[in-house]
Motif scaffolding. Structure first.
Motif, short mmCIF file in Angstrom:
data_model
loop_
_atom_site.label_atom_id
_atom_site.label_comp_id
_atom_site.label_asym_id
_atom_site.label_seq_id
_atom_site.Cartn_x
_atom_site.Cartn_y
_atom_site.Cartn_z
N ARG A 94 0.84 -1.20 0.00
CA ARG A 94 0.00 0.00 0.00
C ARG A 94 0.87 1.24 0.00
O ARG A 94 1.82 1.36 0.77
N ASN A 97 -3.36 5.76 -0.65
CA ASN A 97 -4.63 5.03 -0.72
C ASN A 97 -4.66 4.09 -1.92
O ASN A 97 -5.73 3.64 -2.35
N LEU A 147 -7.39 -5.11 4.39
CA LEU A 147 -8.23 -3.96 4.74
C LEU A 147 -9.18 -4.22 5.90
O LEU A 147 -9.72 -3.28 6.48
N GLY A 148 -9.40 -5.48 6.24
CA GLY A 148 -10.34 -5.80 7.30
C GLY A 148 -11.74 -6.05 6.78
O GLY A 148 -12.44 -6.92 7.26
N LYS A 152 -14.01 -1.29 2.22
CA LYS A 152 -13.01 -0.23 2.10
C LYS A 152 -12.45 -0.11 0.68
O LYS A 152 -11.63 0.77 0.42
N LYS A 219 -10.42 3.29 0.53
CA LYS A 219 -10.94 4.44 1.26
C LYS A 219 -10.00 4.79 2.41
O LYS A 219 -9.37 3.92 3.00
N GLU A 220 -9.92 6.07 2.70
CA GLU A 220 -9.07 6.53 3.79
C GLU A 220 -9.57 5.98 5.11
O GLU A 220 -10.77 5.88 5.35
N ASP A 221 -8.63 5.62 6.00
CA ASP A 221 -9.00 5.09 7.32
C ASP A 221 -9.64 6.19 8.17
O ASP A 221 -9.30 7.35 8.05
#
Length: 221
Positions: A94, A97, A147-148, A152, A219-221
């Motif tokens: 990464r 983004n 990303l979880g 996202k 997407k931004e955290d």
């Protein structure tokens, strides 16, 4: 009838509390108060605490993301972990983004077997399509691990697909549609549609039929 129910309830609840108190006492979980009233109050307190903890445990369970729900609706199972590198590299890098994913192989989720063979020799276009689709499914597993949640994923930017094929095979685009179509099914046109290259190769690692890599905006955290 109401009076009978009230009578039974008044007799049953104290009995239940007594049984629970004795069980807790025998388990060594606590030293109970001496009076019956205090014992009942203590048991009620323990029960309330247990129910509250159970409720918190249920509420703390992670909610399934929208894309994960979509996968369930489609009956698609993805790997539970990121792809395992077959060389000196990592599954994903990464930068800001933008997430660059390594080439993913067509390893079936169910039995970990590989789809091998050469298009134009011993595999049909339909089999190649399924191989590319399997590569994309494995990419989803890596994305989720990184990303979880797949929610996202902001955009599938670029897909590059390699096809193990004979010199005269010219249906590489049809084969890699297996990956592109999968991304469209899962993410929809707005997120899943992407730029793409489909390249023929005279050989691929492990004799696999296809290999797919991609670049994703997150997407931004």
């Amino acid at each position: 009838m109401a009076s009978v129910i009230s009578h039974l309830t008044s007799k049953f609840i104290p009995f239940l509390l007594l049984v629970l108190t004795i069980k807790l006492e025998n388990s060594g979980a606590f030293t109970p108060p001496s009076s019956t009233l205090s014992r009942q109050a203590f048991t009620i307190s323990r029960l309330s605490s247990f129910l509250e903890q159970s409720s918190q445990s249920e509420n703390s369970s992670p909610a399934m993301g929208k894309i994960e729900q979509r996968l369930a609706e489609l009956g698609i199972e993805i790997p539970s972990s990121a792809a395992s590198p077959k060389g000196n590299y990592v599954p994903a890098v990464r930068y800001g983004n933008i997430l660059h994913l390594c080439g993913h192989i067509p390893q079936r989720v169910a039995d970990k077997s590989l789809i091998t063979g050469k298009l134009g020799v011993d595999l049909s276009v339909e089999q190649g399509y399924e191989s590319a689709r399997t590569c994309a499914i494995n990419i989803l597993g890596t994305l989720q691990a990184e990303l979880g949640t797949l929610d996202k994923v902001e955009k599938i930017i670029k897909v590059v697909g390699f096809v193990n094929c004979s010199n005269d095979f010219d249906k590489q685009a049809n084969v890699i549609n297996g990956a592109s179509d999968l991304f469209g099914e899962v993410f929809g046109k707005e997120v899943g549609q992407h730029a793409r290259s489909a390249v023929g190769s005279n050989a691929l690692p492990l004799g696999i039929a296809t290999e797919v890599e991609c670049i994703v905006a997150v997407k931004e955290d």
